[in-house]
Design a protein around this motif. Structure first.
Motif, short mmCIF file in Angstrom:
data_model
loop_
_atom_site.label_atom_id
_atom_site.label_comp_id
_atom_site.label_asym_id
_atom_site.label_seq_id
_atom_site.Cartn_x
_atom_site.Cartn_y
_atom_site.Cartn_z
N LYS A 1 1.08 -1.05 -0.09
CA LYS A 1 0.02 -0.11 -0.03
C LYS A 1 0.74 1.19 0.04
O LYS A 1 1.83 1.07 0.81
N GLY A 2 0.56 2.07 -0.77
CA GLY A 2 1.25 3.50 -0.83
C GLY A 2 1.54 3.98 -2.29
O GLY A 2 0.43 3.64 -3.05
N GLY B 1 3.72 7.83 -9.31
CA GLY B 1 2.48 8.51 -8.85
C GLY B 1 2.99 9.61 -8.13
O GLY B 1 2.17 10.84 -8.16
N PHE B 2 3.89 9.50 -7.48
CA PHE B 2 4.34 10.62 -6.58
C PHE B 2 4.73 11.80 -7.43
O PHE B 2 4.54 13.00 -7.12
N VAL C 1 4.04 17.29 -9.82
CA VAL C 1 3.93 18.08 -10.80
C VAL C 1 2.57 18.82 -10.89
O VAL C 1 2.31 20.15 -11.09
N LEU C 2 1.46 18.07 -10.62
CA LEU C 2 -0.04 18.64 -10.64
C LEU C 2 0.18 19.58 -9.50
O LEU C 2 -0.68 20.77 -9.77
#
Length: 119
Positions: A11-12, A17-18, A23-24
């Motif tokens: 999980k994580g 994804g990070f 960036v977002l």
């Protein structure tokens, strides 16, 4: 034969994804940081036009009152000559419209269109 412990799904957040979330977040803060002064200037322009409508009786007087308030509040997108000044039922009505944009990437821009009319 020995059995290995059952595998549990991890999980994580993955590294990719990070990075995408980072960036977002940077994009949101960058656009927000440029949008906030525009919004504050619009609020100051609304206040100045309301003051001009309440205190002025002639078109040149309304524009001069707005210009003085714009100088104090550092309104650069709008001048007194850009105002639409009229009378409705013996009340002075002041309105304006203008656009501001934020360059994003390459030919892409975020365009804000501001308009207001006193009541």
């Amino acid at each position: 034969m020995m059995r290995s412990a059952p595998r549990h799904s991890q999980k994580g957040l993955s590294f990719i994804g990070f990075v995408l979330i980072a960036v977002l977040a940077v994009a949101v803060f960058a656009i927000g940081g440029q949008s906030l002064p525009m919004w504050l200037e619009y609020q100051a322009a609304k206040k100045a036009s309301q003051k001009a409508a309440n205190e002025g009786t002639t078109v040149p007087e309304v524009r001069n009152i707005f210009d003085r308030a714009a100088q104090i509040d550092d309104i650069k997108s709008l001048r007194g000559q850009d105002l639409d000044v009229s009378k409705v039922n013996e009340r002075v009505v002041v309105g304006f419209e203008y656009e501001r944009d934020i360059p994003l990437v390459g030919p892409a821009y975020l365009v804000y269109r501001f308009s207001y009319q006193t009541k």
